[in-house]
Write a protein that holds these residues in place. Structure first.
Motif, PDB file in Angstrom:
ATOM      1  N   TRP A 168      20.968  57.158  12.284  1.00  0.00           N
ATOM      2  CA  TRP A 168      20.401  56.186  11.343  1.00  0.00           C
ATOM      3  C   TRP A 168      20.477  56.715   9.913  1.00  0.00           C
ATOM      4  CZ3 TRP A 168      19.591  51.383  10.566  1.00  0.00           C
ATOM      5  CH2 TRP A 168      18.560  50.897   9.774  1.00  0.00           C
ATOM      6  N   GLU A 169      20.358  58.041   9.770  1.00  0.00           N
ATOM      7  CA  GLU A 169      20.369  58.658   8.440  1.00  0.00           C
ATOM      8  C   GLU A 169      21.751  58.608   7.801  1.00  0.00           C
ATOM      9  OE1 GLU A 169      19.265  60.093  11.170  1.00  0.00           O
ATOM     10  OE2 GLU A 169      17.092  59.838  10.845  1.00  0.00           O
ATOM     11  N   SER A 170      22.790  58.314   8.587  1.00  0.00           N
ATOM     12  CA  SER A 170      24.133  58.250   8.015  1.00  0.00           C
ATOM     13  C   SER A 170      24.367  56.973   7.222  1.00  0.00           C
ATOM     14  CB  SER A 170      25.184  58.364   9.130  1.00  0.00           C
ATOM     15  OG  SER A 170      25.141  57.224   9.974  1.00  0.00           O
ATOM     16  N   ILE A 171      23.488  55.993   7.417  1.00  0.00           N
ATOM     17  CA  ILE A 171      23.581  54.748   6.660  1.00  0.00           C
ATOM     18  C   ILE A 171      22.882  54.957   5.325  1.00  0.00           C
ATOM     19  CG2 ILE A 171      22.926  52.305   6.634  1.00  0.00           C
ATOM     20  CD1 ILE A 171      23.015  52.378   9.685  1.00  0.00           C
ATOM     21  N   PRO A 172      23.455  54.482   4.212  1.00  0.00           N
ATOM     22  CA  PRO A 172      22.823  54.681   2.900  1.00  0.00           C
ATOM     23  C   PRO A 172      21.360  54.249   2.894  1.00  0.00           C
ATOM     24  CG  PRO A 172      25.012  53.756   2.631  1.00  0.00           C
ATOM     25  CD  PRO A 172      24.732  53.766   4.102  1.00  0.00           C
TER      26      PRO A 172
END
Length: 208
Positions: free
Chosen positions: A178-182
């Motif tokens: 989830w953290e890979s999404i801006p």
């Protein structure tokens, strides 16, 4: 003469009354705050009920040029898939076409997966597998407020066509951190999904 013990005994009821008065005041404050909170929730609920359901937005959306909708959806998809596209995790799906249909808004996209890139095709193109659902349920999936298994089990999302392809792609996206999404996009997805769910709950008078 009055002894110390007698003075303390005489003063004790006054202390008890003072303590009871303070406790009563505290209870009243809590009740008042609770009442204000309930009033605010009821007001928000009534306001959300006045919002039109997504179905009523379908006609105005059809007036927008399709190329404009495709460009907007492409930018969103590219941000969500930036990491798996960059590291080649989607290369095995190159040449495949996935459809996304927003049933209550009458919108449809065909996403063509290439090598390290994606493309949004005209809605008249053919998809090998298609995910269908309402705008609210697709937002809940994209924001990860609800998991895909729950949404598919309750038939709030449907997968048609090449089911094996759809499941393989879904499993890959489930593993996407989830953290890979801006951050800005995560905030928009989360708040948008919560708002849409609250509006649907208010409109239907249910919890779903």
């Amino acid at each position: 003469r009055v002894g110390g013990e007698e003075v303390l005994a005489a003063a004790q009821p006054d202390h008890q009354w003072a303590a009871l008065a303070r406790a009563d005041h505290a209870v009243r404050l809590v009740a008042a705050k609770h009442g204000d909170r309930i009033g605010a929730v009821q007001f928000a609920h009534r306001a959300l009920r006045r919002l039109p359901p997504p179905e009523r937005l379908a006609a105005p959306l059809r007036l927008l040029p399709e190329p404009l909708l495709r460009r907007g959806s492409l930018r969103l998809i590219e941000q969500v898939l930036a990491v798996p596209l960059a590291d080649g995790r989607l290369d095995d799906f190159a040449g495949r076409r996935i459809g996304v249909e927003v049933t209550d808004l009458g919108l449809r996209w065909i996403v063509a997966i290439g090598e390290r890139r994606v493309e949004v095709l005209d809605s008249s193109e053919t998809a090998e597998a298609t995910v269908r659902g309402t705008a609210t349920d697709l937002l809940l999936l994209a924001s990860r407020l609800e998991d895909a298994d729950t949404l598919f089990f309750h038939r709030r999302l449907q997968l048609t066509g090449d089911v094996e392809l759809g499941l393989a792609l879904r499993n890959l996206l489930d593993q996407l951190p989830w953290e890979s999404i801006p951050l800005a996009l995560r905030i928009v997805l989360n708040r948008g999904a919560r708002f849409a769910r609250a509006a649907r709950t208010a409109y239907r008078g249910t919890d779903g």
